[in-house]
Design an enzyme around this catalytic site. Structure first.
Site, PDB file in Angstrom:
ATOM      1  N   LYS A 287       1.487  -9.239  -1.746  1.00  0.00           N
ATOM      2  CA  LYS A 287       0.333 -10.069  -1.367  1.00  0.00           C
ATOM      3  C   LYS A 287      -0.728  -9.945  -2.452  1.00  0.00           C
ATOM      4  O   LYS A 287      -0.771  -8.980  -3.225  1.00  0.00           O
ATOM      5  CB  LYS A 287      -0.240  -9.663  -0.013  1.00  0.00           C
ATOM      6  CG  LYS A 287      -0.815  -8.247   0.086  1.00  0.00           C
ATOM      7  CD  LYS A 287      -2.249  -8.102  -0.431  1.00  0.00           C
ATOM      8  CE  LYS A 287      -2.708  -6.635  -0.374  1.00  0.00           C
ATOM      9  NZ  LYS A 287      -3.884  -6.381  -1.211  1.00  0.00           N
TER      10      LYS A 287
ATOM     11  N   ASP B  80      -2.858  -2.366   6.458  1.00  0.00           N
ATOM     12  CA  ASP B  80      -2.368  -3.634   5.914  1.00  0.00           C
ATOM     13  C   ASP B  80      -1.003  -4.032   6.474  1.00  0.00           C
ATOM     14  O   ASP B  80      -0.564  -5.166   6.287  1.00  0.00           O
ATOM     15  CB  ASP B  80      -2.250  -3.565   4.384  1.00  0.00           C
ATOM     16  CG  ASP B  80      -3.595  -3.577   3.687  1.00  0.00           C
ATOM     17  OD1 ASP B  80      -4.623  -3.788   4.362  1.00  0.00           O
ATOM     18  OD2 ASP B  80      -3.621  -3.347   2.462  1.00  0.00           O
TER      19      ASP B  80
END
Length: 283
Positions: free
Chosen positions: A10, A135
């Site tokens: 990401k 996360d």
């Protein structure tokens, strides 16, 4: 039977550090976007119980890593005791702000849940993911999302499919704790400027009109000249938007034209370790 899964990286298109929480962690306001750069995991059931062996030829993993932690937390929540072996092909650079470890953990959780006939529903899987890392829940779905809290409050938004990225990995490493120590000195400079509605609105504008920023960028520039040089090199080649992802050290340029992105990648790849990524991210 070996189960093969891919774990995407990401980038943080925007990352605003909003100050310390009472628990000592920092609150953030961010846009997470998965990109087609992957670690790969081969997962195999083994004969023993309550054991997770992780093999990674490309780097030395600590015994207590995100994959082994995800396995333990999944077993605690599901009651599963079957042991596994995971062979990790590590392609996402470690410590680069790309979320590789968190993505590996989320991909393992999804795979285990399927392999054992879904003992956990999705909300339970999200709870387990959060115990592994803040996360990790984002990577259960991926795509694009507005992210707040410590990273655990996730609001998915429609992901664009017209963006290309050039990622540069400088040969410098900033630990997360070190980066947060640096950014605390800059907190008054940034304040809390953007609302979530603002962020989603900016995301859907032309890339050249983006006003995103990363609270870590200027503090990192002051200590890591390689990060600043990567940033400047992308700017000099007319990337429409350039930022650092996470707490460093990867720098990314965004392009609305894939051919322009490919041309910039070609110019940079002799001088930098870099990667070209085209959305949408397809597993």
């Amino acid at each position: 039977m070996v189960r093969h899964v891919k774990a995407p990286a990401k980038i943080n298109l925007h990352l605003e550090v909003c100050g310390k929480l009472p628990n000592g962690y920092h609150a953030i306001k961010s846009i997470f976007q998965t990109v087609p750069l992957y670690d790969e995991l081969d997962i195999e059931l083994t004969e023993t119980e309550n054991s997770c062996r992780v093999i990674c030829e490309k780097m030395d993993l600590p015994e207590n890593n995100t994959i082994s932690k995800a396995y333990r937390k999944f077993c605690e929540a599901s009651g599963i005791t079957q042991s596994i072996q995971v062979v990790l092909n590590k392609c996402i650079p470690s410590g680069a702000g790309l979320g590789g470890g968190s993505s590996d953990a989320a991909s393992l959780l999804l795979a285990l849940n399927e392999m054992f006939d879904y003992p956990l529903d999705f909300s339970q899987l999200e709870e387990v993911a959060l115990t592994v890392g803040s996360d990790v829940p984002f990577f259960l779905k991926g795509g694009c999302a507005l992210v707040t809290g410590q990273g655990e409050v996730i609001k998915p938004i429609p992901a664009r499919d017209d963006l290309s990225f050039v990622l540069i990995y400088p040969d410098e490493h900033s630990s997360t704790s070190e980066a947060y120590a640096l950014v605390d000195d800059y907190q008054d400079k940034y304040g809390n400027r953007a609302s979530l509605d603002d962020l989603e609105g900016v995301y859907n504008k032309k890339v050249s009109e983006w006003t995103f920023y990363n609270s870590f960028t200027q503090p990192l520039f002051s200590k890591f000249p390689g990060i600043k040089k990567a940033f400047d090199d992308l700017k000099a080649l007319d990337a429409e938007f350039v930022e650092v992802t996470g707490s460093g050290s990867t720098v990314f340029g965004v392009f609305s034209d894939s051919e322009s992105a490919k041309a910039v990648y070609t110019k940079l790849c002799n001088d930098w370790q870099c990667r070209y990524c085209l959305l949408p991210s397809v597993l």
